[in-house]
Design an enzyme around this catalytic site. Structure first.
Site, PDB file in Angstrom:
ATOM      1  N   ALA A 333       1.198   3.007   0.149  1.00  0.00           N
ATOM      2  CA  ALA A 333       2.295   2.131  -0.285  1.00  0.00           C
ATOM      3  C   ALA A 333       3.184   2.843  -1.306  1.00  0.00           C
ATOM      4  CB  ALA A 333       1.741   0.823  -0.827  1.00  0.00           C
ATOM      5  N   SER A 334       3.673   2.112  -2.287  1.00  0.00           N
ATOM      6  CA  SER A 334       4.697   2.661  -3.185  1.00  0.00           C
ATOM      7  C   SER A 334       4.191   3.781  -4.087  1.00  0.00           C
ATOM      8  CB  SER A 334       5.289   1.542  -4.043  1.00  0.00           C
ATOM      9  OG  SER A 334       6.036   0.657  -3.231  1.00  0.00           O
ATOM     10  N   THR A 335       2.868   3.939  -4.233  1.00  0.00           N
ATOM     11  CA  THR A 335       2.378   5.078  -5.012  1.00  0.00           C
ATOM     12  C   THR A 335       2.796   6.388  -4.345  1.00  0.00           C
ATOM     13  OG1 THR A 335       0.237   5.106  -3.851  1.00  0.00           O
ATOM     14  CG2 THR A 335       0.388   3.762  -5.853  1.00  0.00           C
ATOM     15  N   PHE A 336       3.049   6.335  -3.034  1.00  0.00           N
ATOM     16  CA  PHE A 336       3.424   7.531  -2.267  1.00  0.00           C
ATOM     17  C   PHE A 336       4.870   7.938  -2.535  1.00  0.00           C
ATOM     18  CE2 PHE A 336       4.493   9.718   1.804  1.00  0.00           C
ATOM     19  CZ  PHE A 336       3.479  10.666   1.804  1.00  0.00           C
ATOM     20  N   LYS A 337       5.662   7.037  -3.090  1.00  0.00           N
ATOM     21  CA  LYS A 337       7.058   7.364  -3.382  1.00  0.00           C
ATOM     22  C   LYS A 337       7.155   8.545  -4.338  1.00  0.00           C
ATOM     23  CE  LYS A 337       8.659   2.598  -2.686  1.00  0.00           C
ATOM     24  NZ  LYS A 337       9.111   1.352  -3.347  1.00  0.00           N
TER      25      LYS A 337
END
Length: 645
Positions: A333-337
């Protein structure tokens, strides 16, 4: 004259034979004397033991397993163990007195159950499958009852019709002082299976590790058994007993685990399914690792057969044996951004990307269709709001998806996937726990092979916010954030700090930090990402949870992963990965990764779990204060701003 010559030849021949046979006799006597000296003097004590074993019955004395301590260990006497031993009594059937008589065996079992208030069903299988009869025929001891209570012991001793057919032996028992809170790290012990006996150097009476540290370091913890010689009379009673070799306890293990942080981690997961990992980023030491649901190693290692079976079945049904930290994988999820931003700044694919420049971030991003008759794809921001012009730090702060849709689309999938592999998101970390799995990084070839079509731009846009085909384990993602803290260095995570002798507490082996990966990163890249991570805790998606007076400055990233689950209160998984104190040197910081299945959102459930670890690690007054005008006055007043995916 001829007669004299003949006599002379005969005499010489006789003399030679006499010398030969005399030499043979002398040589043989010398060899016998030498061997006798060797057996009686040189190997006398060893042969004496062998003779004792043949003449009398020998019995093994199981060694105590080594104890396990946390990182605050000083000495075994002054430190509270995480795992220790205690003695218990087992009831052994004296099979030599039952004379291979099935009727007599059943009568005794009935009396035994009645006298000790034990359900007959406890031995039903043994009677039906004739296990007892087979043991009697082989004259092998049969364990009737393990870990008897004081009351049961007293009953056995006073009842002659029971006492004369059994004898009591001391057997080691394992105590897990933190119970379920440390279960996935400690593991548990049990009797070896048939495959254990065949594949490992282990006896049927010994305990064997069944998970966690107990399994991974089984041979080191096991120790060396002793043995004693027993002389029994025709009634089977012991007339004489002599210890020939004393058992040697197994080596003690000193873990990197901090007891207080481990308790905080387990409590933070109360009522949810998830995991918490706390790591020292500059060494790789695991300070805490908890997973829920868990199990009670005391029950699984206990002596009550029925309790063991019941608890094992319950844990198996709810997935409690799974260590979610290393044995589960989900979309990041957004941790991958953060990785997408890093790839854009570091990649050789020049896209003229300036993290201080801005992208226009309306409520959605439209991907134009390249196929006739196929509509355009629309990708929405999590709140479906127009966030205006944002730079990288602001996009991380607000977890703005439209910013990363544009960045990922402009960069392309290959650099993102390449950096995912470079940081090991598809590789085992090598942590000293059994059963670790790897994450999954897709590729255009994989998609073609699996789905029969090519990689589309829509797949890249989805990948840019950590959704789609990609999946990672929590510990893999934690190590990626470790690289951000350490300017590209990733240390191999480890749990066992030292192996110590149980005899003199000397260090047998000490684990030194080792670099798993060292990826050159530009200073400007690290600074740009850290600025955004700081804003997440200060004024962004996690500020309502983490920007409070009782905490140091926390930097990190929330994430909320969409799932295919329907008809439930939440269909999203929750992530938070962060570190504190932000303004402290890396060696003083702690990295925490939390993941909660169906946890609504990162700030709703994952960040609060991390908050409890930071609270336990940094009590008020232990971290430097800075002037933060936006600091919350009360946790209850802090609003939770959460991205939807």
């Amino acid at each position: 004259m001829s007669g004299s010559a003949t006599e002379f030849r005969l005499e010489n021949s006789f003399r030679r034979r006499l010398y030969f046979f005399t030499g043979m006799i002398v040589f043989t006597l010398t060899a016998y004397i030498f061997q006798l000296f060797n057996l009686q003097v040189v190997q006398g004590s060893e042969n004496s033991l062998k003779a004792e074993r043949f003449v009398r019955r020998s019995e093994s004395i199981p060694a105590d397993r080594g104890q396990i301590f946390d990182r605050n260990f000083i000495t075994p006497e002054t430190s509270q163990p995480l795992v220790s031993n205690s003695a218990s009594l087992d009831v052994i059937l004296n099979t030599s007195l039952l004379k291979n008589d099935p009727k007599k065996v059943k009568e005794f079992i009935y009396k035994f159950c009645e006298s000790l208030s034990i359900p007959l069903a406890y031995y039903e299988k043994d009677l039906q499958e004739n296990r007892l009869i087979k043991k009697i025929r082989s004259r092998e001891p049969f364990v009737l009852l393990e870990g008897i209570s004081r009351d049961q012991q007293e009953r056995i001793l006073v009842l002659d019709n029971i006492n004369r057919y059994v004898y009591l032996v001391s057997s080691p028992a394992r105590i897990y002082h933190m119970g379920p809170a440390l279960a996935h790290v400690s593991g548990y012990v049990g009797k070896p299976s048939t495959s254990d006996i065949q594949e490992k150097e282990i006896k049927s009476y010994q305990l064997v590790g069944k998970g966690g540290i107990e399994s991974q370091f089984d041979t080191i913890l096991r120790g060396q058994d002793g043995f004693r010689i027993q002389k029994r009379n025709t009634e089977g009673n012991i007339e004489e007993e002599r210890v020939i070799e004393h058992s040697i306890p197994g080596n003690n293990l000193i873990l990197t685990i901090d007891r207080d942080l481990q308790i905080a981690a387990y409590r933070a997961l109360k009522g949810v399914r998830g995991t918490v990992i706390a790591i020292k980023p500059t060494t790789g030491e695991i300070l805490a690792m908890a997973s829920n649901p868990s199990y009670d190693p005391n029950l699984l290692s206990g002596k009550n057969k029925q309790e063991r079976a019941n608890h094992f079945a319950r844990v198996q049904n709810n997935g409690g044996f799974l260590n979610l930290a290393i044995q589960s994988k989900f979309p990041p999820a957004s941790t991958f951004k953060v990785l997408v931003a890093l790839a854009a700044m570091e990649s050789e694919h020049k896209i003229n990307y300036d993290p201080k420049g801005t992208f226009s971030c309306p409520a959605s991003f439209t991907l134009k269709s390249t196929f006739k008759g196929v509509p355009d794809q629309v990708f929405y921001n999590w709140d479906k709001k127009n966030h205006g012009e944002l730079n990288l730090a602001q996009a991380i702060e607000k977890s703005n998806s439209v910013y990363f849709y544009q960045l990922g689309y402009k960069l392309g999938a290959e650099p993102i996937l390449a950096y995912s592999r470079l940081f090991g998101l598809d590789k085992k970390t090598g942590i000293e726990l059994p059963g670790e799995i790897t994450g999954f990084i897709p590729s255009s070839e994989w998609k073609k092979r699996t789905y029969g079509n090519k990689w589309f731009d829509g797949d890249t846009v989805n990948l840019s916010i950590g959704q789609g085909f990609i999946s990672v384990t929590p510990i893999e993602m934690a190590l990626f954030f470790m690289a951000i803290i350490n300017n590209g260095k990733i240390y191999k995570p480890y749990i066992v700090s030292e192996i110590r002798s149980p005899l003199d507490n000397s260090i047998i082996q000490k684990t030194q930090p080792s670099i798993l990966r060292d990826i050159p990163l530009k200073k400007s890249t690290i600074e740009a990402i850290k600025e955004g991570l700081y804003l997440v805790g200060y004024s962004g998606t996690a500020s309502g949870v983490l920007n409070i007076p009782s905490l140091p400055e926390v930097a990190g990233k929330t994430g909320t992963a969409q799932t295919r689950r329907r008809g439930a209160s939440s269909s999203n998984h929750a992530w938070f990965i962060g570190y504190a104190p932000f303004n402290a040197p890396p060696e003083k910081q702690i990295l925490v990764a939390t993941f909660v299945e169906y946890g609504v959102g990162g700030a709703a459930s994952a960040a609060p779990a991390a908050r409890e670890i930071f609270k336990a690690a940094f009590p008020p007054g232990s971290f430097p204060k800075t002037d933060r005008s936006k600091v919350r006055t009360m946790e209850e007043e802090a609003p939770v701003e959460e991205e939807a995916f």
